[in-house]
Design a protein around this motif. Structure first.
Motif, PDB file in Angstrom:
ATOM      1  N   GLU A 123      31.865  -6.791  32.490  1.00  0.00           N
ATOM      2  CA  GLU A 123      32.520  -6.483  33.757  1.00  0.00           C
ATOM      3  C   GLU A 123      32.842  -5.001  33.923  1.00  0.00           C
ATOM      4  O   GLU A 123      33.642  -4.614  34.761  1.00  0.00           O
ATOM      5  N   GLY A 124      32.198  -4.139  33.138  1.00  0.00           N
ATOM      6  CA  GLY A 124      32.411  -2.701  33.287  1.00  0.00           C
ATOM      7  C   GLY A 124      31.717  -2.169  34.533  1.00  0.00           C
ATOM      8  O   GLY A 124      30.909  -2.859  35.160  1.00  0.00           O
ATOM      9  N   GLU A 125      32.062  -0.929  34.903  1.00  0.00           N
ATOM     10  CA  GLU A 125      31.447  -0.277  36.064  1.00  0.00           C
ATOM     11  C   GLU A 125      30.032   0.164  35.695  1.00  0.00           C
ATOM     12  O   GLU A 125      29.842   0.944  34.772  1.00  0.00           O
ATOM     13  N   PRO A 126      29.014  -0.312  36.409  1.00  0.00           N
ATOM     14  CA  PRO A 126      27.646   0.113  36.084  1.00  0.00           C
ATOM     15  C   PRO A 126      27.334   1.494  36.639  1.00  0.00           C
ATOM     16  O   PRO A 126      27.812   1.857  37.708  1.00  0.00           O
ATOM     17  N   LYS A 127      26.560   2.237  35.908  1.00  0.00           N
ATOM     18  CA  LYS A 127      26.060   3.521  36.380  1.00  0.00           C
ATOM     19  C   LYS A 127      24.685   3.726  35.770  1.00  0.00           C
ATOM     20  O   LYS A 127      24.554   3.842  34.559  1.00  0.00           O
ATOM     21  N   VAL A 128      23.677   3.750  36.621  1.00  0.00           N
ATOM     22  CA  VAL A 128      22.296   3.802  36.152  1.00  0.00           C
ATOM     23  C   VAL A 128      21.684   5.148  36.495  1.00  0.00           C
ATOM     24  O   VAL A 128      21.797   5.633  37.611  1.00  0.00           O
ATOM     25  N   TYR A 132      19.484   6.718  31.215  1.00  0.00           N
ATOM     26  CA  TYR A 132      20.478   5.842  30.615  1.00  0.00           C
ATOM     27  C   TYR A 132      20.954   4.805  31.630  1.00  0.00           C
ATOM     28  O   TYR A 132      20.958   5.045  32.828  1.00  0.00           O
ATOM     29  N   SER A 133      21.396   3.664  31.095  1.00  0.00           N
ATOM     30  CA  SER A 133      22.139   2.686  31.903  1.00  0.00           C
ATOM     31  C   SER A 133      23.519   2.571  31.273  1.00  0.00           C
ATOM     32  O   SER A 133      23.643   2.112  30.132  1.00  0.00           O
ATOM     33  N   HIS A 134      24.540   2.997  31.995  1.00  0.00           N
ATOM     34  CA  HIS A 134      25.896   3.028  31.459  1.00  0.00           C
ATOM     35  C   HIS A 134      26.726   1.868  31.993  1.00  0.00           C
ATOM     36  O   HIS A 134      26.534   1.415  33.123  1.00  0.00           O
ATOM     37  N   GLU A 135      27.670   1.415  31.185  1.00  0.00           N
ATOM     38  CA  GLU A 135      28.705   0.485  31.622  1.00  0.00           C
ATOM     39  C   GLU A 135      30.040   1.131  31.269  1.00  0.00           C
ATOM     40  O   GLU A 135      30.420   1.208  30.101  1.00  0.00           O
ATOM     41  N   MET A 146      40.088  10.466  27.914  1.00  0.00           N
ATOM     42  CA  MET A 146      39.111   9.782  27.072  1.00  0.00           C
ATOM     43  C   MET A 146      38.365   8.751  27.901  1.00  0.00           C
ATOM     44  O   MET A 146      38.971   8.008  28.674  1.00  0.00           O
ATOM     45  N   LEU A 147      37.051   8.709  27.763  1.00  0.00           N
ATOM     46  CA  LEU A 147      36.233   7.767  28.521  1.00  0.00           C
ATOM     47  C   LEU A 147      35.331   6.978  27.586  1.00  0.00           C
ATOM     48  O   LEU A 147      34.437   7.540  26.953  1.00  0.00           O
ATOM     49  N   PRO A 148      35.544   5.656  27.460  1.00  0.00           N
ATOM     50  CA  PRO A 148      34.656   4.821  26.658  1.00  0.00           C
ATOM     51  C   PRO A 148      33.600   4.150  27.543  1.00  0.00           C
ATOM     52  O   PRO A 148      33.899   3.731  28.657  1.00  0.00           O
ATOM     53  N   TYR A 149      32.385   4.053  27.055  1.00  0.00           N
ATOM     54  CA  TYR A 149      31.348   3.371  27.815  1.00  0.00           C
ATOM     55  C   TYR A 149      30.218   2.939  26.882  1.00  0.00           C
ATOM     56  O   TYR A 149      30.003   3.513  25.813  1.00  0.00           O
ATOM     57  N   ILE A 150      29.529   1.879  27.292  1.00  0.00           N
ATOM     58  CA  ILE A 150      28.367   1.385  26.557  1.00  0.00           C
ATOM     59  C   ILE A 150      27.127   1.820  27.311  1.00  0.00           C
ATOM     60  O   ILE A 150      27.061   1.721  28.534  1.00  0.00           O
ATOM     61  N   SER A 151      26.134   2.328  26.582  1.00  0.00           N
ATOM     62  CA  SER A 151      24.932   2.844  27.227  1.00  0.00           C
ATOM     63  C   SER A 151      23.674   2.273  26.597  1.00  0.00           C
ATOM     64  O   SER A 151      23.578   2.150  25.377  1.00  0.00           O
ATOM     65  N   THR A 152      22.736   1.929  27.451  1.00  0.00           N
ATOM     66  CA  THR A 152      21.388   1.564  27.016  1.00  0.00           C
ATOM     67  C   THR A 152      20.516   2.798  27.189  1.00  0.00           C
ATOM     68  O   THR A 152      20.448   3.369  28.279  1.00  0.00           O
ATOM     69  N   ILE A 153      19.864   3.231  26.107  1.00  0.00           N
ATOM     70  CA  ILE A 153      19.058   4.454  26.131  1.00  0.00           C
ATOM     71  C   ILE A 153      17.649   4.101  26.600  1.00  0.00           C
ATOM     72  O   ILE A 153      16.855   3.525  25.852  1.00  0.00           O
ATOM     73  N   LYS A 154      17.339   4.448  27.849  1.00  0.00           N
ATOM     74  CA  LYS A 154      16.028   4.126  28.410  1.00  0.00           C
ATOM     75  C   LYS A 154      14.989   5.202  28.109  1.00  0.00           C
ATOM     76  O   LYS A 154      13.787   4.919  28.088  1.00  0.00           O
ATOM     77  N   ALA A 155      15.440   6.430  27.907  1.00  0.00           N
ATOM     78  CA  ALA A 155      14.512   7.532  27.658  1.00  0.00           C
ATOM     79  C   ALA A 155      13.736   7.308  26.367  1.00  0.00           C
ATOM     80  O   ALA A 155      14.288   6.826  25.374  1.00  0.00           O
TER      81      ALA A 155
END
Length: 225
Positions: A123-128, A132-135, A146-155
């Motif tokens: 349920e995090g905020e998506p940012k594509v 990268y695809s960030h949550e 401080m900013l925590p986020y999960i990222s999928t590395i597309k590059a």
């Protein structure tokens, strides 16, 4: 984004409306270009929005309609009287075609203590972005460093980045799954796998590429200073 490409361009993907600029990798093939913007303060953000609005020749009302926000809210943002949440920043950057400020980290201070925020799984905020695809996690608190986020590395190759990612502060990255390479302007590429972690100065040009069959997934924590 790390690398809310804040804006990865940033990131926080925002969180690089992507969120998210460079110099050549010394002794290696790498991205080249201009420096990434740092996260602006309220007055600087307001000036950015005002200048972009006037460049388009829009009134406050017209800009509000395009961004889906009220005229009074927009006026307060332009005058540095309010700290907008991520969603409002996202709408403004899209409608005004602005680069998302420094990883979409929202700078500022707060006198409140004992604050708490929670993000349920998925349920995090998506940012594509293109790379990268960030949550974004725990994004209801706007005045935080401080900013925590999960990222999928597309590059998949450093050439996927037109510019280095740079932003004010320090960053912690923990690899959740997959394999990746962390490229930085002062060091050789660092190969990392699930369970590995790294802490670095995020003002140093950096970017990540996946080198496993599946895209690598990481937890990033950006700390503005």
């Amino acid at each position: 984004m790390g690398d809310l490409e804040r804006g990865e361009q940033g990131a926080v993907e925002s969180l690089q409306s992507d969120i998210s600029v460079t110099e050549s990798l010394p002794g290696a093939i790498g991205p080249a270009g201009a420096l990434a913007p740092e996260a602006p303060g309220l007055n600087e953000l307001g000036q950015l929005v005002r200048e972009a609005r006037k460049k388009k020749g829009w009134t406050l009302e017209e800009t509000g309609r395009h961004a889906g926000i009220g005229r009074s809210t927009l006026s307060k943002i332009e005058n540095g009287q309010t700290s907008p949440g991520f969603e409002i920043v996202r709408r403004l950057t899209r409608s005004l075609e602005l680069e998302t400020p420094n990883l979409f980290l929202q700078s500022g201070t707060s006198d409140l203590s004992g604050r708490r925020d929670v993000t349920r799984m998925g349920e995090g905020e998506p940012k594509v972005t293109a790379t990268y695809s960030h949550e974004l996690l725990c994004n209801e608190l706007t005045s935080k460093s401080m900013l925590p986020y999960i990222s999928t590395i597309k590059a998949r190759d450093i050439s996927d980045f037109g510019d280095w990612i740079r932003h004010r502060g320090e960053e912690f990255m923990y690899v959740l799954s997959g394999d990746l390479e962390l490229h930085t302007e002062h060091y050789r590429p660092l190969t990392m796998k699930a369970g590995d972690s790294v802490y670095y100065d995020s003002g140093m040009g950096h970017c990540c590429v996946s080198i496993s069959e599946d895209d690598a997934v990481v937890l990033w924590v950006s700390l503005e200073r």
